[in-house]
Design a protein around this motif. Structure first.
Motif, short mmCIF file in Angstrom:
data_model
loop_
_atom_site.label_atom_id
_atom_site.label_comp_id
_atom_site.label_asym_id
_atom_site.label_seq_id
_atom_site.Cartn_x
_atom_site.Cartn_y
_atom_site.Cartn_z
N GLU A 172 0.75 -0.82 0.09
CA GLU A 172 -0.17 0.28 0.14
C GLU A 172 0.87 1.03 -0.19
N THR A 173 1.82 0.92 1.07
CA THR A 173 2.59 2.35 0.63
C THR A 173 3.45 2.50 -0.76
N GLN A 185 2.02 2.47 -3.77
CA GLN A 185 1.01 2.49 -4.34
C GLN A 185 0.99 3.89 -4.20
N ALA A 186 0.74 3.90 -2.95
CA ALA A 186 0.54 5.06 -2.43
C ALA A 186 1.64 6.42 -3.34
N VAL A 187 3.45 6.10 -3.07
CA VAL A 187 4.19 6.18 -3.75
C VAL A 187 3.19 6.86 -5.60
N ASN A 188 3.23 5.62 -6.23
CA ASN A 188 2.81 5.82 -7.61
C ASN A 188 1.34 6.33 -7.58
N LYS A 189 0.52 6.71 -7.14
CA LYS A 189 -0.47 7.64 -6.89
C LYS A 189 0.41 8.63 -7.35
N ARG A 190 1.09 9.52 -6.15
CA ARG A 190 2.00 10.79 -5.73
C ARG A 190 2.14 10.82 -6.47
#
Length: 278
Positions: free
Chosen positions: A162-163, A165-170
Motif C-alpha cells: 500500500e505504501t 502504491q501510494a508512491v505511484n499515485k503521487r
C-alpha cells in the motif's frame, strides 16, 4: 493491498519488456515469475528467511519468493557488524539464509549449515525453536543500531505494498519507466519505493552491484563513478540520502555541457538543506 496484485502487475507486462536488469542479466516477466515460483516452493518449509547479499536481481527474486511463499523475510544489511548480524538472526529465530557472503555467517557460529545454491545465492539452514511474531508479519526491518542494538520492526505485506502504491499515485503524472536502485536493497526505503513501486507501475528496475554504483563499504561513496553509471543507464528515477545528493551535485557542478538528468530524485533519511535541493 493483496500480494497477488504485485504478481499480476508483473505477469501483465509486455513479453519483450525487461523487468529486472543487473550485471549483464535481464529478467523478463515469464522467466522472473518462474524463478520466483521455483524458489518459493523451496522456501515453503522455512519460517524466517534471512537475505544477506549485494544488490542484484537475485536479491529481488529472493524477496519476491518470500512474499509468494508467505514466509517472513529478514533483510540483512551488508554493513551490519558481526554483533548486529547475530542480534537480528537471534531475535527473529531465522532458520534459513540466502547469501553471497556465507563465510560471514559461518563465522557467527549460530548453527547454520550449507545446503546448496539457489539462483546464485548460497542456501544455509539450521534447526531452531520459533519465536512468536505478529501474525501478519511478512518482513522484519532492522534499524542500523546506531544508539544500541538494532531494533526490528515487523511489517505486513499489505502495508508495504500500500505504501508503494501510494508512491505511484503521487507520481502518476511522471513518465517513470526505469528506476536505478542506488541504496542497499536491505534498506526499507529502496526495497519498498525502489522495487515494489516500480514493479507495480510497470517500470524496469536496474540493479547494479553496490561497488559499480561507487560504494566502497558504507564509509565512502565515489560520486564520479555514480555519475558515469547514470550517464550509461539514464534512469528516470532514483533514491538518495542527503550525503549522496551533495556528493553527486558537486560532481555535476564541475561538468561541461549536457548531463542526463532523471525525471525524479527522491531524498530521504535526514533533513535536506534547501540550497542543496535548488
Amino acid at each position: 493491498m493483496n500480494v497477488d496484485r504485485l504478481f499480476a502487475a508483473i505477469a501483465n507486462r509486455p513479453t519483450a519488456d525487461a523487468v529486472l536488469a543487473g550485471d549483464g542479466e535481464s529478467w523478463r516477466a515469464a522467466g522472473l515469475l518462474a524463478a520466483v515460483d521455483d524458489l518459493a516452493g523451496q522456501l515453503a518449509a522455512c519460517r524466517v528467511v534471512a537475505v544477506l547479499a549485494d544488490n542484484g536481481p537475485a536479491w529481488v527474486i529472493a524477496d519476491l519468493a518470500c512474499l509468494r511463499a508467505g514466509v517472513v523475510h529478514l533483510p540483512l544489511p551488508a554493513f551490519f557488524s558481526v554483533s548486529q548480524l547475530a542480534h537480528a538472526l537471534l531475535e527473529t529465530a531465522a532458520d534459513c539464509i540466502l547469501t553471497d557472503q556465507p563465510q560471514r555467517l559461518i563465522d557467527l557460529d549460530l548453527g547454520f549449515a550449507l545446503v546448496g545454491q539457489r539462483h546464485g545465492l548460497v542456501w544455509m539452514q539450521r534447526a531452531v525453536p520459533a519465536k512468536r511474531l505478529p501474525a501478519s508479519t511478512a518482513k522484519v526491518s532492522f534499524t542500523s543500531g546506531s544508539s544500541g542494538a538494532p531494533k526490528g520492526v515487523c511489517l505486513s505485506a499489505a502495508g508495504l505494498l500500500e505504501t508503494a502504491q501510494a508512491v505511484n499515485k503521487r507520481l502518476a503524472d511522471l513518465p517513470i519507466a526505469k528506476h536505478l536502485a542506488v541504496l542497499p536493497l536491505a534498506l526499507l526505503l529502496e526495497n519498498s519505493a525502489g522495487v515494489y513501486a516500480p514493479l507495480l507501475r510497470g517500470a524496469q528496475v536496474v540493479l547494479p552491484r553496490l561497488q559499480a554504483l561507487g560504494w566502497h563499504g558504507m564509509g565512502r561513496f565515489d560520486a564520479a563513478t555514480f555519475e558515469r553509471l547514470v550517464d550509461t543507464v539514464r534512469p528516470d528515477s532514483l533514491i538518495l540520502v542527503p550525503e549522496l545528493l551533495k556528493a553527486w551535485t558537486l560532481v555535476r557542478a564541475r561538468r561541461d555541457g549536457y548531463a542526463p538528468t532523471p525525471i525524479y530524485v527522491a531524498v530521504g533519511g535526514a533533513r535536506v538543506a534547501p540550497p542543496l535541493l535548488a
